[in-house]
Design a protein around this motif. Sequence first.
Motif, PDB file in Angstrom:
ATOM      1  N   GLY A  19       5.665   5.560  -0.449  1.00  0.00           N
ATOM      2  CA  GLY A  19       6.494   6.223  -1.446  1.00  0.00           C
ATOM      3  C   GLY A  19       5.799   6.339  -2.790  1.00  0.00           C
ATOM      4  N   LEU A  20       5.121   5.281  -3.193  1.00  0.00           N
ATOM      5  CA  LEU A  20       4.392   5.311  -4.463  1.00  0.00           C
ATOM      6  C   LEU A  20       3.258   6.333  -4.420  1.00  0.00           C
ATOM      7  CD1 LEU A  20       4.205   1.485  -5.191  1.00  0.00           C
ATOM      8  CD2 LEU A  20       5.652   3.172  -6.340  1.00  0.00           C
ATOM      9  N   TRP A  21       2.553   6.367  -3.301  1.00  0.00           N
ATOM     10  CA  TRP A  21       1.455   7.324  -3.157  1.00  0.00           C
ATOM     11  C   TRP A  21       1.991   8.756  -3.152  1.00  0.00           C
ATOM     12  CZ3 TRP A  21      -3.414   7.434  -4.076  1.00  0.00           C
ATOM     13  CH2 TRP A  21      -4.198   8.463  -3.577  1.00  0.00           C
ATOM     14  N   THR A  22       3.089   8.968  -2.459  1.00  0.00           N
ATOM     15  CA  THR A  22       3.699  10.295  -2.422  1.00  0.00           C
ATOM     16  C   THR A  22       4.117  10.737  -3.820  1.00  0.00           C
ATOM     17  OG1 THR A  22       4.481   9.914  -0.168  1.00  0.00           O
ATOM     18  CG2 THR A  22       5.588  11.646  -1.430  1.00  0.00           C
ATOM     19  N   ALA A  23       4.733   9.830  -4.567  1.00  0.00           N
ATOM     20  CA  ALA A  23       5.147  10.153  -5.935  1.00  0.00           C
ATOM     21  C   ALA A  23       3.937  10.506  -6.794  1.00  0.00           C
ATOM     22  CB  ALA A  23       5.911   8.982  -6.539  1.00  0.00           C
ATOM     23  N   ARG A  24       2.868   9.785  -6.609  1.00  0.00           N
ATOM     24  CA  ARG A  24       1.649  10.056  -7.383  1.00  0.00           C
ATOM     25  C   ARG A  24       1.095  11.447  -7.080  1.00  0.00           C
ATOM     26  NH1 ARG A  24      -1.446  12.202  -9.458  1.00  0.00           N
ATOM     27  NH2 ARG A  24      -3.539  11.676 -10.087  1.00  0.00           N
ATOM     28  N   VAL A  25       1.047  11.799  -5.810  1.00  0.00           N
ATOM     29  CA  VAL A  25       0.529  13.111  -5.421  1.00  0.00           C
ATOM     30  C   VAL A  25       1.455  14.223  -5.925  1.00  0.00           C
ATOM     31  CG1 VAL A  25       0.021  14.596  -3.444  1.00  0.00           C
ATOM     32  CG2 VAL A  25      -0.760  12.224  -3.450  1.00  0.00           C
ATOM     33  N   LEU A  26       2.757  14.019  -5.799  1.00  0.00           N
ATOM     34  CA  LEU A  26       3.712  15.027  -6.264  1.00  0.00           C
ATOM     35  C   LEU A  26       3.646  15.225  -7.776  1.00  0.00           C
ATOM     36  CD1 LEU A  26       6.829  14.210  -4.063  1.00  0.00           C
ATOM     37  CD2 LEU A  26       5.310  16.194  -3.882  1.00  0.00           C
TER      38      LEU A  26
END
Length: 54
Positions: free
Chosen positions: A17-24
């Motif tokens: 989730g943290l990685w996804t938020a970073r990419v988004l």
Amino acid sequence: MNRQTKRAIVLGGSVAGLWTARVLADHFDEVLLLERDSLPDGPEERSGVPQSRQ
């Protein structure tokens, strides 16, 4: 010109989730990360996360 804010919502503050938020964050004006568990004062197991029971 009226510009609308682009927003994204990520459910879960796991590593994924943290990685996804970073990419988004590179593609959206705002990214909201929602986590159902409260943040502890220190390291501890999280309910609902199977890998925490290893």
